[in-house]
Design a protein around this motif. Structure first.
Motif, PDB file in Angstrom:
ATOM      1  N   LEU A 136      -3.017  -1.808  11.685  1.00  0.00           N
ATOM      2  CA  LEU A 136      -3.753  -2.592  11.849  1.00  0.00           C
ATOM      3  C   LEU A 136      -3.591  -3.934  11.157  1.00  0.00           C
ATOM      4  O   LEU A 136      -4.224  -5.387  11.928  1.00  0.00           O
ATOM      5  N   TRP A 137      -2.970  -4.302  10.355  1.00  0.00           N
ATOM      6  CA  TRP A 137      -2.695  -5.288   8.968  1.00  0.00           C
ATOM      7  C   TRP A 137      -2.085  -6.095   9.011  1.00  0.00           C
ATOM      8  O   TRP A 137      -0.883  -6.777   7.793  1.00  0.00           O
ATOM      9  N   SER A 138      -1.102  -5.223   8.853  1.00  0.00           N
ATOM     10  CA  SER A 138       0.815  -5.843   8.743  1.00  0.00           C
ATOM     11  C   SER A 138       0.660  -5.429   7.552  1.00  0.00           C
ATOM     12  O   SER A 138       1.825  -6.341   6.320  1.00  0.00           O
ATOM     13  N   ASP A 139       0.056  -4.666   6.645  1.00  0.00           N
ATOM     14  CA  ASP A 139       0.495  -4.152   5.126  1.00  0.00           C
ATOM     15  C   ASP A 139       1.637  -3.428   5.438  1.00  0.00           C
ATOM     16  O   ASP A 139       2.638  -2.970   6.062  1.00  0.00           O
ATOM     17  N   ARG A 140       2.392  -3.648   3.987  1.00  0.00           N
ATOM     18  CA  ARG A 140       3.879  -3.404   4.228  1.00  0.00           C
ATOM     19  C   ARG A 140       2.794  -1.667   2.731  1.00  0.00           C
ATOM     20  O   ARG A 140       3.116  -1.711   2.272  1.00  0.00           O
ATOM     21  N   VAL A 199       0.894  -1.115   0.298  1.00  0.00           N
ATOM     22  CA  VAL A 199       0.051  -0.602   0.175  1.00  0.00           C
ATOM     23  C   VAL A 199       0.881   1.219  -0.118  1.00  0.00           C
ATOM     24  O   VAL A 199       1.994   1.614   1.208  1.00  0.00           O
ATOM     25  N   LEU A 200       0.609   2.098  -0.987  1.00  0.00           N
ATOM     26  CA  LEU A 200       1.135   3.476  -0.730  1.00  0.00           C
ATOM     27  C   LEU A 200       0.391   4.507  -0.863  1.00  0.00           C
ATOM     28  O   LEU A 200      -0.839   4.630  -1.340  1.00  0.00           O
ATOM     29  N   GLU A 201       0.925   5.407   0.284  1.00  0.00           N
ATOM     30  CA  GLU A 201      -0.207   6.475   0.487  1.00  0.00           C
ATOM     31  C   GLU A 201       0.377   7.996   0.576  1.00  0.00           C
ATOM     32  O   GLU A 201       1.853   7.656   0.615  1.00  0.00           O
ATOM     33  N   VAL A 202       0.563   8.659  -0.820  1.00  0.00           N
ATOM     34  CA  VAL A 202       0.874  10.259  -1.507  1.00  0.00           C
ATOM     35  C   VAL A 202       0.272  11.038  -0.119  1.00  0.00           C
ATOM     36  O   VAL A 202      -0.776  11.203   0.170  1.00  0.00           O
TER      37      VAL A 202
END
Length: 243
Positions: free
Chosen positions: A69-73, A54-57
């Motif tokens: 929360l979900w151990s996302d990369r 997941v990328l947040e800009v």
């Protein structure tokens, strides 16, 4: 789809966001907690059960919470590095990226891109920036975008009172801009389609918060019944898929 609970979100928001050092002054984040919750709730409904890239800009708080929360990369890109020390402490990768100018964020590819309260700061057509993000998504990847609604009640009142609703528009530079452009639901949908996305869903949402100015708080109370009309709600929440 993954589990999402308001209590789990509230605990994570306190531990990750309220305890961190970010770009905005600390009072900003509890004021807009409902928006963060809505975005992550939608993210949970779209993402698979296993961790994703997941990328947040911009910001970085949503990506940090997805990791918590979900151990996302999680990865965060921003025009400035103000949030990078806090993100580095949490083991989150960061890189500088000017969405209004940079053609590419490199060879990275993601399953989900989060763009919350960013597109209204870009002095370029929305589809130009969104096409750059589409190129950073894997096929079938999701974009989740929030931005203020052009027809929100606040803007209607400001226009009636002769108060400016936008900041000054300039050519893209190496620093962020204020609110130089806001979108109606129809206009944002057009920009997302023009950028080449598919399966677009767009909602008009009201994320509860308390305005700074006393007069604005009074106007909000007086105008609250009008928020039953979607057109006057504060925010747009859009999702789309990279073909």
């Amino acid at each position: 789809m993954r589990a999402f609970g308001s209590e789990d979100f509230a605990r994570a928001f306190e531990q990750v966001v309220l305890a961190g050092r970010w770009q905005e002054e600390p009072r900003y984040y509890p004021r807009y907690q409902s928006r963060y919750e809505a975005v992550l709730h939608r993210f949970a409904a779209l993402a698979p059960g296993e961790p994703v890239d997941v990328l947040e800009v911009g910001g970085g708080q949503l990506a940090a919470m997805a990791r918590h929360l979900w151990s996302d990369r999680a990865t965060v890109a921003d025009i400035t590095d103000a949030c990078f020390p806090t993100l580095a402490e949490q083991g989150i990768e960061t890189f500088r990226f000017n969405l209004a100018l940079d053609e590419s964020g490199g060879d990275r590819r993601f399953d989900v891109i989060l763009l919350s309260e960013v597109i209204e700061h870009l002095p370029v057509p929305g589809h130009v920036a969104l096409r750059r993000l589409r190129a950073m998504l894997r096929p079938g990847g999701h974009l989740i975008c929030t931005t203020p609604n052009l027809y929100r009640l606040r803007n209607v009142v400001y226009l009636a009172l002769g108060r400016p609703i936008f900041d000054h528009f300039d050519t893209p530079g190496d620093r962020g801009c204020g609110h130089v452009l806001e979108y109606s639901a129809e206009h944002l949908r057009w920009q997302i389609e023009r950028a080449g996305f598919a399966d677009i869903e767009l909602e008009l949402r009201e994320f509860a918060h308390v305005p700074h100015r006393r007069t604005d708080r009074l106007l909000m109370r007086v105008g609250k019944p009008l928020l039953r009309v979607p057109r006057f709600r504060d925010n747009l929440l859009a999702t789309a898929v990279a073909p």
